[in-house]
Scaffold this motif. Structure first.
Motif, short mmCIF file in Angstrom:
data_model
loop_
_atom_site.label_atom_id
_atom_site.label_comp_id
_atom_site.label_asym_id
_atom_site.label_seq_id
_atom_site.Cartn_x
_atom_site.Cartn_y
_atom_site.Cartn_z
N VAL A 32 0.84 -1.32 0.42
CA VAL A 32 0.25 -0.24 -0.32
C VAL A 32 0.54 1.59 0.35
CG1 VAL A 32 -0.35 -0.39 2.72
CG2 VAL A 32 -2.07 0.98 1.29
N GLY A 33 0.72 2.04 -0.41
CA GLY A 33 1.30 3.90 -0.57
C GLY A 33 0.24 4.68 -1.88
N PRO A 34 0.76 5.95 -1.85
CA PRO A 34 0.30 6.39 -2.78
C PRO A 34 0.73 6.83 -4.16
CG PRO A 34 1.96 8.04 -1.09
CD PRO A 34 1.98 6.36 -0.73
N PRO A 35 -0.47 7.23 -4.73
CA PRO A 35 0.35 6.96 -6.14
C PRO A 35 1.51 7.70 -6.51
CG PRO A 35 -1.89 8.30 -5.90
CD PRO A 35 -1.30 7.97 -4.74
N GLY A 36 2.04 6.40 -7.67
CA GLY A 36 3.65 7.33 -7.20
C GLY A 36 4.87 7.12 -5.82
N ALA A 37 4.52 6.27 -4.98
CA ALA A 37 5.10 5.91 -3.95
C ALA A 37 6.46 4.88 -5.11
CB ALA A 37 4.46 4.94 -2.99
N GLY A 38 6.12 4.02 -5.85
CA GLY A 38 7.05 2.77 -6.25
C GLY A 38 6.67 1.91 -5.60
N LYS A 39 5.01 1.52 -5.29
CA LYS A 39 4.65 -0.35 -5.50
C LYS A 39 5.16 -0.81 -6.67
CE LYS A 39 0.12 1.61 -5.00
NZ LYS A 39 1.05 3.38 -5.63
N GLY A 40 4.40 -0.29 -7.90
CA GLY A 40 4.80 -0.90 -9.20
C GLY A 40 6.52 -1.62 -9.18
N THR A 41 7.03 -0.46 -8.75
CA THR A 41 9.21 -0.54 -9.01
C THR A 41 9.53 -1.52 -8.38
OG1 THR A 41 8.63 2.07 -9.71
CG2 THR A 41 10.89 0.33 -8.79
N GLN A 42 8.98 -1.26 -6.78
CA GLN A 42 8.84 -2.03 -5.61
C GLN A 42 8.58 -3.48 -6.30
OE1 GLN A 42 11.77 -2.35 -3.54
NE2 GLN A 42 12.07 -0.17 -4.75
N ALA A 43 7.21 -4.12 -5.96
CA ALA A 43 6.42 -4.98 -6.13
C ALA A 43 7.41 -6.53 -7.00
CB ALA A 43 5.38 -5.45 -7.09
N ALA A 44 7.66 -5.38 -8.39
CA ALA A 44 8.45 -6.53 -9.38
C ALA A 44 9.90 -6.76 -8.77
CB ALA A 44 9.39 -5.96 -10.74
N PHE A 45 10.47 -6.01 -7.82
CA PHE A 45 11.72 -7.22 -7.38
C PHE A 45 12.06 -8.04 -6.01
CE2 PHE A 45 13.59 -2.77 -9.46
CZ PHE A 45 14.55 -3.22 -10.31
N LEU A 46 10.57 -7.02 -5.26
CA LEU A 46 9.91 -8.27 -3.84
C LEU A 46 9.60 -9.75 -4.52
CD1 LEU A 46 7.91 -5.07 -2.06
CD2 LEU A 46 10.45 -6.66 -1.59
N ALA A 47 8.40 -9.70 -6.05
CA ALA A 47 8.39 -10.50 -6.47
C ALA A 47 8.84 -11.86 -6.68
CB ALA A 47 6.97 -10.32 -7.07
N LYS A 48 9.63 -10.69 -6.81
CA LYS A 48 11.05 -12.25 -7.93
C LYS A 48 11.77 -12.78 -6.44
CE LYS A 48 14.69 -11.86 -11.01
NZ LYS A 48 15.07 -11.63 -11.58
N ASN A 49 11.95 -11.91 -5.37
CA ASN A 49 12.69 -12.30 -4.44
C ASN A 49 11.89 -13.81 -3.97
OD1 ASN A 49 15.44 -10.41 -5.17
ND2 ASN A 49 14.89 -8.92 -3.26
N LEU A 50 11.20 -13.32 -3.78
CA LEU A 50 9.86 -14.17 -2.41
C LEU A 50 9.37 -15.46 -3.17
CD1 LEU A 50 8.38 -11.36 -0.81
CD2 LEU A 50 9.73 -12.49 -0.22
#
Ligand code: AP5
Length: 220
Positions: A6-24
């Motif tokens: 969760v986080g405001p628009p533009g917080a970097g959710k999509g950017t972080q999700a790509a790395f986190l999903a790969k790591n996990l």
């Protein structure tokens, strides 16, 4: 793991999700990306969603919940998922709880990305995404592609999202404060929220997020 980002628009959710999903090793499920895929295929769902998205409003719960449920029921999500952009209001959070309860499952964490509003505005103003896959995200200065206007990942054309105009971003921020922020308290009551600052280099934010999810970071 079953995680909500969760986080405001533009917080970097999509950017972080790509790395986190790969790591996990879990799928990244973004309701925004699912809507954009429907828009580019010109489906009925896409046509409906576009009218709400372009105005900065939430797409109605009924269609959003059905779409998210359908995606979460696919085989790659059996052992976990990272939800990005869903739930986005308390009714969606309640619907997600019901869905998980019916399968005797529960969430492991809600990762809250904190970013000041002036930074969010700069991030959105410079964002460029790929026509082939809206999960390929760049920024004209912070994460510039090697060749201007061309996606590093697949060579697709980069463009600015229709809902990234100044007026729509203002509306999206208002909707975030009034409708989405209350889910943070909803999940705090369940002891699930870990909050990190999403300022700094992308890889440093990923490191903080991974540490917080493992329970040894700076989260709450
Ligand atoms: P959605 O696509 O989910 O948009 P959003 O939540 O507004 O989030 P954004 O995609 O704008 O930002 P982000 O946090 O993913 O940031 P990003 O990683 O791109 O939803 C769009 C619309 O769909 C909604 O308005 C609504 O209409 C509808 N919708 C979706 N889900 C719904 C739901 N559940 N219910 C109802 N309606 C729904 O990063 C932004 C920029 O910053 C990029 O350029 C990136 O390169 C850059 N950046 C990222 N991290 C950093 C960093 N650390 N330093 C510098 N730059 C960075």
């Amino acid at each position: 793991m079953r995680i909500v980002l969760v986080g405001p628009p533009g917080a970097g959710k999509g950017t972080q999700a790509a790395f986190l999903a790969k790591n996990l090793s879990i799928p990244h499920i973004s309701t925004g990306d699912l809507f954009r895929a429907n828009i580019s295929k010109q489906t009925e769902l896409g046509k409906l969603a576009k009218s709400y998205m372009d105005a900065g409003n939430l797409v109605p719960d009924e269609v959003t919940i059905a779409m998210a449920k359908d995606r979460m029921e696919q085989s790659d999500a059996v052992n976990g998922f990272l939800l990005d952009g869903f739930p986005r209001n308390v009714s969606q959070a309640e619907a997600l709880d019901e869905m998980l309860k019916a399968e005797s499952m529960k969430l492991d964490a809600v990762l809250d990305l904190e970013v000041p509003e002036d930074e969010v505005v700069k991030r959105i103003a410079g964002r460029r995404i790929c026509r082939n896959d809206s999960a390929h995200v760049f920024h004209v200065t912070y994460q510039a592609p090697k060749a201007e206007g061309v996606c590093d990942t697949c060579g697709g054309e980069l463009y600015q999202r229709d809902d990234d105009s100044e007026e729509t971003v203002r509306k999206r921020l208002e909707v975030y404060h009034t409708q989405t922020e209350p889910i943070i308290d909803y999940y705090k009551a369940q002891g699930l929220v870990v909050t990190i600052s999403a300022l700094g280099k992308v890889e440093d934010v990923t490191g903080k997020a991974m540490a917080a999810l493992k329970g040894d970071g700076e989260g709450e």
